[in-house]
Scaffold this active site. Sequence first.
Site, PDB file in Angstrom:
ATOM      1  CG  HIS A  82      -1.977  -8.528  -1.219  1.00 26.49           C
ATOM      2  ND1 HIS A  82      -1.421  -9.457  -0.393  1.00 26.49           N
ATOM      3  CD2 HIS A  82      -1.930  -9.059  -2.474  1.00 26.49           C
ATOM      4  CE1 HIS A  82      -1.060 -10.508  -1.100  1.00 26.49           C
ATOM      5  NE2 HIS A  82      -1.347 -10.284  -2.370  1.00 26.49           N
ATOM      6  CD  GLU A  84      -4.513  -7.314   3.614  1.00 24.11           C
ATOM      7  OE1 GLU A  84      -4.903  -8.366   4.134  1.00 24.11           O
ATOM      8  OE2 GLU A  84      -4.257  -7.231   2.389  1.00 24.11           O
ATOM      9  CB  CYS A 110      -0.067 -12.493   2.535  1.00 23.97           C
ATOM     10  SG  CYS A 110       0.628 -10.905   1.980  1.00 23.97           S
ATOM     11  CB  CYS A 113      -0.413  -7.648   3.976  1.00 25.36           C
ATOM     12  SG  CYS A 113      -0.731  -7.354   2.224  1.00 25.36           S
TER      13      CYS A 113
END
Length: 159
Positions: A82, A84, A110, A113
């Site tokens: 992801h 992040e 999410c 993260c």
Amino acid sequence: MTKPEDRPSWSQYFLSITELVAQRSTCTRRKVGAILVRDKRIIATGYNGAPTKVKHCLEVGCLREQQNIPSGERHELCRGLHAEQNAIIQAALHGVTVENAIVYCTNMPCAICSKMLINARVKEIYYKDGYPDFLASSMLAEAGIPLIQMDEKGDMHKN
């Protein structure tokens, strides 16, 4: 002459940069960008995509699509990291702490993260879009990290 009210706020400015970062994404389903900012300076950027030296979905196809996995579920079944996560990793690779940084994301982080951002000790998160993730928002609230959604006009809405 530009009027002060015509200039974007710092949050609008950084969120627009985040949208540019997202354009580097190699995900075939959703382009996501994230930046870490401290003292009004960008300290790291990240976009979603496969790890370095690993073929990305643009080359080999999307495993999640092939297996009909809905968005927001089974994050481990994906070649990519992801945005992040990539931003945190980039900061670590360059020896830059993210403690007390502000995170700007094109999408709401999410739960995975969010847990990383909590432990990295970021101080607040701004995002534009995203699917609601109750676990992520509840953990961020419990950790005292503001989660602020910005709409198209730049208005802020705390979650």
